[in-house]
Scaffold this motif. Structure first.
Motif, PDB file in Angstrom:
ATOM      1  N   ALA A 178      -1.707 -45.368  60.291  1.00  0.00           N
ATOM      2  CA  ALA A 178      -0.263 -45.550  60.104  1.00  0.00           C
ATOM      3  C   ALA A 178       0.307 -46.507  61.146  1.00  0.00           C
ATOM      4  CB  ALA A 178       0.444 -44.198  60.184  1.00  0.00           C
ATOM      5  N   LEU A 179      -0.257 -46.450  62.340  1.00  0.00           N
ATOM      6  CA  LEU A 179       0.251 -47.289  63.443  1.00  0.00           C
ATOM      7  C   LEU A 179      -0.348 -48.686  63.432  1.00  0.00           C
ATOM      8  CD1 LEU A 179       0.179 -44.798  66.449  1.00  0.00           C
ATOM      9  CD2 LEU A 179       2.188 -45.681  65.259  1.00  0.00           C
ATOM     10  N   ARG A 180      -1.257 -48.884  62.515  1.00  0.00           N
ATOM     11  CA  ARG A 180      -2.017 -50.119  62.492  1.00  0.00           C
ATOM     12  C   ARG A 180      -1.156 -51.379  62.612  1.00  0.00           C
ATOM     13  NH1 ARG A 180      -7.093 -51.595  60.168  1.00  0.00           N
ATOM     14  NH2 ARG A 180      -7.061 -53.839  59.914  1.00  0.00           N
ATOM     15  N   ASP A 181      -0.102 -51.440  61.810  1.00  0.00           N
ATOM     16  CA  ASP A 181       0.693 -52.676  61.765  1.00  0.00           C
ATOM     17  C   ASP A 181       2.073 -52.557  62.393  1.00  0.00           C
ATOM     18  OD1 ASP A 181      -1.299 -54.107  60.326  1.00  0.00           O
ATOM     19  OD2 ASP A 181      -0.725 -52.947  58.554  1.00  0.00           O
ATOM     20  N   GLU A 182       2.464 -51.347  62.778  1.00  0.00           N
ATOM     21  CA  GLU A 182       3.817 -51.216  63.303  1.00  0.00           C
ATOM     22  C   GLU A 182       3.959 -50.035  64.240  1.00  0.00           C
ATOM     23  OE1 GLU A 182       6.357 -50.567  59.941  1.00  0.00           O
ATOM     24  OE2 GLU A 182       4.894 -49.299  58.928  1.00  0.00           O
ATOM     25  N   GLU A 183       4.929 -50.166  65.105  1.00  0.00           N
ATOM     26  CA  GLU A 183       5.311 -49.101  66.004  1.00  0.00           C
ATOM     27  C   GLU A 183       6.108 -48.078  65.191  1.00  0.00           C
ATOM     28  OE1 GLU A 183       7.233 -49.331  70.443  1.00  0.00           O
ATOM     29  OE2 GLU A 183       8.478 -49.984  68.776  1.00  0.00           O
TER      30      GLU A 183
ATOM     31  N   ALA B 161       3.394 -44.847  74.322  1.00  0.00           N
ATOM     32  CA  ALA B 161       4.608 -44.170  73.877  1.00  0.00           C
ATOM     33  C   ALA B 161       5.770 -44.662  74.716  1.00  0.00           C
ATOM     34  CB  ALA B 161       4.435 -42.665  74.057  1.00  0.00           C
ATOM     35  N   ARG B 162       6.873 -44.926  74.057  1.00  0.00           N
ATOM     36  CA  ARG B 162       8.068 -45.287  74.823  1.00  0.00           C
ATOM     37  C   ARG B 162       9.256 -44.578  74.194  1.00  0.00           C
ATOM     38  NH1 ARG B 162      11.491 -49.197  72.719  1.00  0.00           N
ATOM     39  NH2 ARG B 162      10.816 -50.015  70.710  1.00  0.00           N
ATOM     40  N   ARG B 163      10.094 -44.055  75.043  1.00  0.00           N
ATOM     41  CA  ARG B 163      11.263 -43.360  74.536  1.00  0.00           C
ATOM     42  C   ARG B 163      12.312 -44.363  74.107  1.00  0.00           C
ATOM     43  NH1 ARG B 163      13.433 -38.519  74.216  1.00  0.00           N
ATOM     44  NH2 ARG B 163      11.833 -37.390  75.370  1.00  0.00           N
TER      45      ARG B 163
ATOM     46  N   ARG C 290       8.678 -43.781  70.357  1.00  0.00           N
ATOM     47  CA  ARG C 290       7.979 -44.728  69.489  1.00  0.00           C
ATOM     48  C   ARG C 290       6.563 -44.950  69.980  1.00  0.00           C
ATOM     49  NH1 ARG C 290      11.570 -46.804  65.983  1.00  0.00           N
ATOM     50  NH2 ARG C 290      13.765 -46.577  66.565  1.00  0.00           N
ATOM     51  N   TYR C 291       5.631 -44.799  69.052  1.00  0.00           N
ATOM     52  CA  TYR C 291       4.220 -44.947  69.383  1.00  0.00           C
ATOM     53  C   TYR C 291       3.651 -46.248  68.827  1.00  0.00           C
ATOM     54  CZ  TYR C 291       3.721 -40.243  71.197  1.00  0.00           C
ATOM     55  OH  TYR C 291       3.815 -39.110  71.971  1.00  0.00           O
ATOM     56  N   SER C 292       2.711 -46.800  69.574  1.00  0.00           N
ATOM     57  CA  SER C 292       1.994 -47.978  69.090  1.00  0.00           C
ATOM     58  C   SER C 292       0.568 -47.945  69.627  1.00  0.00           C
ATOM     59  CB  SER C 292       2.708 -49.252  69.557  1.00  0.00           C
ATOM     60  OG  SER C 292       2.825 -49.236  70.968  1.00  0.00           O
TER      61      SER C 292
ATOM     62  N   ARG D  20       4.361 -37.574  81.605  1.00  0.00           N
ATOM     63  CA  ARG D  20       5.744 -37.814  81.217  1.00  0.00           C
ATOM     64  C   ARG D  20       5.944 -39.136  80.485  1.00  0.00           C
ATOM     65  NH1 ARG D  20       9.362 -38.640  85.356  1.00  0.00           N
ATOM     66  NH2 ARG D  20       7.548 -39.116  86.632  1.00  0.00           N
ATOM     67  N   ILE D  21       6.886 -39.129  79.592  1.00  0.00           N
ATOM     68  CA  ILE D  21       7.254 -40.342  78.897  1.00  0.00           C
ATOM     69  C   ILE D  21       8.656 -40.714  79.375  1.00  0.00           C
ATOM     70  CG2 ILE D  21       7.715 -41.384  76.671  1.00  0.00           C
ATOM     71  CD1 ILE D  21       5.824 -39.175  75.527  1.00  0.00           C
ATOM     72  N   VAL D  22       8.736 -41.712  80.220  1.00  0.00           N
ATOM     73  CA  VAL D  22      10.003 -42.038  80.859  1.00  0.00           C
ATOM     74  C   VAL D  22      10.861 -42.960  79.994  1.00  0.00           C
ATOM     75  CG1 VAL D  22       9.145 -41.715  83.184  1.00  0.00           C
ATOM     76  CG2 VAL D  22       8.913 -43.941  82.082  1.00  0.00           C
TER      77      VAL D  22
END
Lengths: 117, 117
Positions: free
Chosen positions: A27-32, A64-66, A72-74, B112-114
């Motif tokens: 699912a993450l292959r092409d997009e975040e 992962a970034r909030r 959002r995962y990539s 943690r995810i900051v």
DNA sequence: TGAATACATTCACATATCTGAATGTCTGCA
DNA sequence: TGCAGACATTCAGATATGTGAATGTATTCA
């Protein structure tokens, strides 16, 4: 080669060697994507998705970034996709070979190892 | 993509994702070897080596051919080596990234995810 | 044919991994 | 500050996987 090389290596492989985690990576292959989007894409439960994302995160396979209340995962390294695709090719070629397609030679279907000329 | 694609895919990955099997594949990397030679190269017991070879054989990862009283094993598809090496690269780059080497940025060591600007 | 070598398989048990259910934490908004 | 949405974590039971010990099979050679 260092003694624990194979351990680290197989450890990363183990992380990738899960049907559910592969679905996530697919699912993450092409997009975040956010977790909700991954849940929708994979059909898994939210809790289970989080569990597997946690494993992927711990091994550095995904980033992962909030973003507000979402996370959002990539995929962390594009080479993971390359490896994924390479395994796909091997899989396909192995299936073909097991069907005896190559050279039209059909091997015994049981596990025997026959003696050849 | 077929529903059981990820299942087959992760199945092949699982076969590769074992430290012992990786040691065997490492030994077979450049040459065909007998079981005794694999046992010597890996330091595993004969029985355990046979068990893992049996799994590798069943999944089509290695080929076996009888040669007198010996059985000689080899890697079935060179792409497996490619995939192996790709995973090695990812592993190395992930380790570097986790050490905060890239761009000199050091992330929090806990899970943690900051929130970022 | 019998013994020795090389390898495979089975079984029982230990260990690891996965899963759902329940609950906790963080963020944004009223 | 309190509530809701989004996500993470913990726990316990189920399932899968790995392991050594014992045993079986195939091949070579005398």
């Amino acid at each position: 080669m260092a003694q624990d090389f194979f351990c680290l290596h197989s450890d990363l492989c183990k992380t990738l060697a899960s049907e559910k985690r592969q679905r996530i990576l697919g699912a993450l292959r092409d997009e975040e994507l956010t977790v909700s989007q991954i849940v929708t894409a994979t059909g898994m439960t939210q809790a289970n998705t989080s569990q597997h994302l946690s494993i992927l995160r711990a091994k550095g396979v995904v980033n992962a970034r909030r973003d507000g209340s979402n996370i959002r995962y990539s995929i962390a390294n594009p080479k993971i996709i390359q490896a994924f695709d390479l395994i796909t090719e091997v899989m396909q070629e192995t299936l073909d070979a097991q069907r005896g397609v190559v050279d039209g030679i059909v091997e015994p279907a049981d596990g025997r190892i026959v003696t050849k000329a």
